[in-house]
Design a protein around this motif. Structure first.
Motif, short mmCIF file in Angstrom:
data_model
loop_
_atom_site.label_atom_id
_atom_site.label_comp_id
_atom_site.label_asym_id
_atom_site.label_seq_id
_atom_site.Cartn_x
_atom_site.Cartn_y
_atom_site.Cartn_z
N TYR A 37 54.05 -4.44 36.30
CA TYR A 37 53.39 -4.05 37.55
C TYR A 37 53.97 -4.83 38.72
O TYR A 37 53.95 -6.06 38.73
N ASN A 38 54.49 -4.09 39.70
CA ASN A 38 54.87 -4.70 40.97
C ASN A 38 53.60 -4.73 41.82
O ASN A 38 53.12 -3.68 42.28
N ILE A 39 53.06 -5.91 42.06
CA ILE A 39 51.73 -6.02 42.68
C ILE A 39 51.78 -6.12 44.20
O ILE A 39 50.74 -6.22 44.85
N HIS A 40 52.98 -6.15 44.80
CA HIS A 40 53.09 -6.16 46.26
C HIS A 40 52.27 -7.30 46.86
O HIS A 40 51.53 -7.13 47.82
N HIS A 41 52.42 -8.49 46.27
CA HIS A 41 51.68 -9.72 46.60
C HIS A 41 50.16 -9.50 46.71
O HIS A 41 49.45 -10.23 47.39
N GLY A 42 49.67 -8.49 45.99
CA GLY A 42 48.22 -8.27 45.93
C GLY A 42 47.68 -7.31 46.96
O GLY A 42 46.48 -7.05 46.99
N SER A 61 43.25 -2.52 30.70
CA SER A 61 44.38 -2.00 29.92
C SER A 61 44.46 -2.62 28.53
O SER A 61 45.09 -2.05 27.64
N GLY A 62 43.86 -3.79 28.36
CA GLY A 62 43.96 -4.50 27.09
C GLY A 62 45.33 -5.12 26.85
O GLY A 62 45.68 -5.45 25.71
N ALA A 63 46.10 -5.29 27.91
CA ALA A 63 47.47 -5.80 27.77
C ALA A 63 47.49 -7.19 27.14
O ALA A 63 46.74 -8.07 27.54
N ASP A 64 48.37 -7.36 26.17
CA ASP A 64 48.60 -8.66 25.55
C ASP A 64 49.61 -9.48 26.33
O ASP A 64 49.51 -10.71 26.40
N VAL A 65 50.60 -8.80 26.91
CA VAL A 65 51.64 -9.45 27.70
C VAL A 65 51.86 -8.62 28.96
O VAL A 65 51.89 -7.38 28.89
N VAL A 66 52.04 -9.29 30.09
CA VAL A 66 52.17 -8.60 31.37
C VAL A 66 53.36 -9.19 32.13
O VAL A 66 53.51 -10.41 32.22
N GLY A 67 54.18 -8.31 32.70
CA GLY A 67 55.23 -8.74 33.62
C GLY A 67 54.86 -8.29 35.02
O GLY A 67 54.67 -7.10 35.26
N LEU A 68 54.73 -9.24 35.94
CA LEU A 68 54.37 -8.94 37.33
C LEU A 68 55.56 -9.23 38.23
O LEU A 68 56.28 -10.21 38.02
N GLN A 69 55.74 -8.40 39.24
CA GLN A 69 56.78 -8.63 40.24
C GLN A 69 56.12 -8.74 41.62
O GLN A 69 54.99 -8.30 41.82
N GLU A 70 56.86 -9.32 42.56
CA GLU A 70 56.39 -9.56 43.94
C GLU A 70 55.11 -10.40 43.92
O GLU A 70 54.07 -10.01 44.47
N VAL A 71 55.24 -11.57 43.31
CA VAL A 71 54.11 -12.49 43.16
C VAL A 71 54.31 -13.70 44.06
O VAL A 71 55.35 -14.36 44.01
N ASP A 72 53.32 -13.98 44.89
CA ASP A 72 53.38 -15.11 45.83
C ASP A 72 52.78 -16.37 45.22
O ASP A 72 51.83 -16.31 44.43
N ARG A 73 53.35 -17.49 45.65
CA ARG A 73 52.78 -18.79 45.28
C ARG A 73 52.81 -19.68 46.52
O ARG A 73 53.89 -20.12 46.94
N HIS A 74 51.64 -19.86 47.13
CA HIS A 74 51.54 -20.65 48.37
C HIS A 74 52.47 -20.09 49.44
O HIS A 74 53.03 -20.86 50.24
N TRP A 75 52.69 -18.76 49.48
CA TRP A 75 53.74 -18.20 50.31
C TRP A 75 53.42 -18.30 51.80
O TRP A 75 54.10 -18.97 52.54
N HIS A 260 53.06 0.27 44.22
CA HIS A 260 53.57 0.79 42.95
C HIS A 260 52.39 1.11 42.03
O HIS A 260 51.28 0.60 42.23
N LEU A 261 52.66 1.93 41.02
CA LEU A 261 51.72 2.10 39.92
C LEU A 261 52.23 1.30 38.72
O LEU A 261 53.43 1.16 38.54
N PRO A 262 51.32 0.76 37.91
CA PRO A 262 51.75 0.02 36.72
C PRO A 262 52.17 0.96 35.59
O PRO A 262 51.83 2.15 35.61
N VAL A 263 52.92 0.42 34.66
CA VAL A 263 53.24 1.13 33.42
C VAL A 263 52.66 0.33 32.27
O VAL A 263 52.92 -0.87 32.14
#
Length: 270
Positions: A37-42, A61-75, A260-263
């Motif tokens: 999921y590209n989360i567009h910084h939320g 979704s019950g996801a066991d593992v998740v890959g996120l893109q466009e994630v901010d950290r103290h941005w 985006h929509l998640p897959v």
């Protein structure tokens, strides 16, 4: 009777030998649900910054593992300076690893560095993690390949997450070639997920699907479009897998939580 006993003893000797040669024989297959999921910084298509609705979607979704893109950290103010990967990990009670592809000094001395990149969330412990920067052209934005080693109920999984460049086809092709080089020919079951910023027929995607299978092509129903979320017309978010993973189903949940929509896909991990 003696001849029959001899035959039976022979079978007793042979059967353990076969089991020893196949260490997974008799072990149950491991179901695995994965989200990219590209989360567009939320920020959603409504312009609202809302991490909770993304967390709720992951939870549902019950996801066991998740890959996120466009994630901010103290941005910056766009994401309220939040450490987003840590927030998701705490909210969902998952392990996490973060790849800062952009890493800038703080606005004020002593504050956390300002970072932007990708994140991996996992219900299972992350045993090892690396992030390798991908080729970047002079005017491009730095991208990377994050790779986590995860032990899923006794089975090894290599989980890779990336976000390829959006505005230069040649640069993106070089990035895809580097991803193939980095992932190599390991026999560990491998998943590559991410926003690849190209549709399935493009050379950069074909570079990847020459060595990894496209989950949506195998088990998805319909076009699988993921962008723009409000009226999607292109499939640019992918889950690609190696041998050792058998896809069961895949879907694109509809949500306004990002542009985006998640897959979401379910696999059997052997």
């Amino acid at each position: 009777m003696r001849k029959l006993l001899t035959v039976l003893v022979g079978f007793l000797i042979v059967i353990p030998t076969v089991a020893a040669a196949r260490p997974d024989a008799g072990r149950p297959a491991r179901p695995l649900t994965v989200m990219t999921y590209n989360i567009h910084h939320g920020a959603g298509i409504d312009g609202v910054l809302d991490l909770e609705r993304i967390a709720a979607l992951i939870e549902k979704s019950g996801a066991d593992v998740v890959g996120l893109q466009e994630v901010d950290r103290h941005w910056d103010v766009r994401s309220n300076w939040v450490d987003q990967p840590a927030w998701f990990a705490e909210r969902l009670k998952m392990h996490y690893a973060y790849a800062a592809n952009l890493d800038l000094p703080p606005v004020n001395p002593g504050e956390p560095r300002r970072q932007y990149g990708t994140a991996i969330l996992s219900k299972y412990p992350i045993k090892d993690f690396t992030n390798t920067l991908l080729p970047r052209y002079p005017t491009g934005e730095q991208r990377g390949l994050a790779v986590a080693s995860i032990k899923v109920r006794g089975a090894d999984l290599r989980f890779a997450n990336t976000h390829l460049t959006s505005n230069n086809n040649a640069e993106r092709l070089e990035q895809a070639q580097k991803v193939v080089e980095l992932l190599g020919t390991s026999k560990v079951p491998t998943l590559l997920v991410g926003d690849l910023n190209a549709t399935p027929e493009k050379p950069e995607i074909k570079t990847l699907t020459a060595v990894l299978d496209d989950t949506w092509t195998e088990v998805g129903v319909g076009p699988g479009y993921t962008i723009e979320a409000e009226n999607p017309t292109k499939r640019i978010d992918f889950q690609l897998h190696s041998a050792g993973l058998s896809p069961v189903n895949a879907e694109v949940p509809v949500t306004p939580a990002s542009d985006h929509l998640p897959v979401v896909a379910t696999f059997t991990l052997h």
